[in-house]
Scaffold this motif. Sequence first.
Motif, PDB file in Angstrom:
ATOM      1  N   ASN A  37      15.440 -20.950 -25.885  1.00  0.00           N
ATOM      2  CA  ASN A  37      15.757 -19.549 -25.579  1.00  0.00           C
ATOM      3  C   ASN A  37      17.131 -19.387 -24.925  1.00  0.00           C
ATOM      4  O   ASN A  37      17.614 -18.265 -24.768  1.00  0.00           O
ATOM      5  CB  ASN A  37      14.702 -18.958 -24.633  1.00  0.00           C
ATOM      6  N   ASP A  38      17.732 -20.513 -24.550  1.00  0.00           N
ATOM      7  CA  ASP A  38      19.017 -20.494 -23.846  1.00  0.00           C
ATOM      8  C   ASP A  38      18.907 -19.590 -22.610  1.00  0.00           C
ATOM      9  O   ASP A  38      17.894 -19.581 -21.931  1.00  0.00           O
ATOM     10  CB  ASP A  38      20.146 -20.071 -24.794  1.00  0.00           C
ATOM     11  N   ASN A  39      19.915 -18.799 -22.375  1.00  0.00           N
ATOM     12  CA  ASN A  39      19.906 -17.964 -21.162  1.00  0.00           C
ATOM     13  C   ASN A  39      19.812 -16.477 -21.482  1.00  0.00           C
ATOM     14  O   ASN A  39      20.236 -15.632 -20.694  1.00  0.00           O
ATOM     15  CB  ASN A  39      21.163 -18.245 -20.330  1.00  0.00           C
ATOM     16  N   TYR A  40      19.260 -16.154 -22.668  1.00  0.00           N
ATOM     17  CA  TYR A  40      19.156 -14.751 -23.049  1.00  0.00           C
ATOM     18  C   TYR A  40      18.029 -14.064 -22.279  1.00  0.00           C
ATOM     19  O   TYR A  40      17.018 -14.690 -21.930  1.00  0.00           O
ATOM     20  CB  TYR A  40      18.883 -14.619 -24.547  1.00  0.00           C
TER      21      TYR A  40
END
Length: 243
Positions: free
Chosen positions: A43-46
């Motif tokens: 999801n990364d940092n979204y």
Amino acid sequence: MIKWEFSPNIKKTFIDYHVVSMNEPEFAFSQMYQHQNRKRMPNDNYPLIKLDYSLDLDNSFEKVLYERKTCIGQFKNKQNINQKFISKFCNLAFIGGNRRGRTYPSGGAQYNIRIYILFNEKNVHQEMVEFGNIGELNCDTGDLMIKKYQPWEEVKTAFIQEYLTDTTQFSIVLSIDIQSISKKYHDIAYKLVQQEAGHIGQNIQLVSQYLGIQSVPLGGFYDTVLSNMINEKQTVLYAFLLG
């Protein structure tokens, strides 16, 4: 004076593209692909919106979606594959009964994909193989045209996963006339028929689950062998084993 040709040979382009992706028996060892485990998507940092939902397994549609999976071993052959079963299967997956249009979308309603059914004569009701075991579906008239007979021992050699084929009850093969698909959509014709094959393939798998049989969608077949088995003018795009 040099005369420039500005119109590309679209037909040759997608035929060449298709040919480089073909499996052939003589190249089987060099075409074996190394298995790679799929990496989970991060999801990364979204910012995230959590999509919580519990499927309603009392709902037949949601249950079919939930339980659909690819068979990885021997087929269970729980159903009697007779005319009644194949009629129901084909009307749900392809024909659509008396409705206008079929149960799957096709670019411009051209319906370029042709649908063949190959029966394993050992595992189906004998009424399905009385006149032969290789048939083509005519969705316009709602008939299965029985075209010829070829022993299943020969048919199964067209599939790379031979360990699946002995217990298969029937196979569905999706093909095109690659020489004529560009008449309306020219350069995007090959993309459209691949999309159409995907739409049909999803129907096949969901209807199989709904009717209590297993399915395996396959890219693992020998292209020329299977194409010649159904019709020398046809080019196979996609195949399924069911039972």
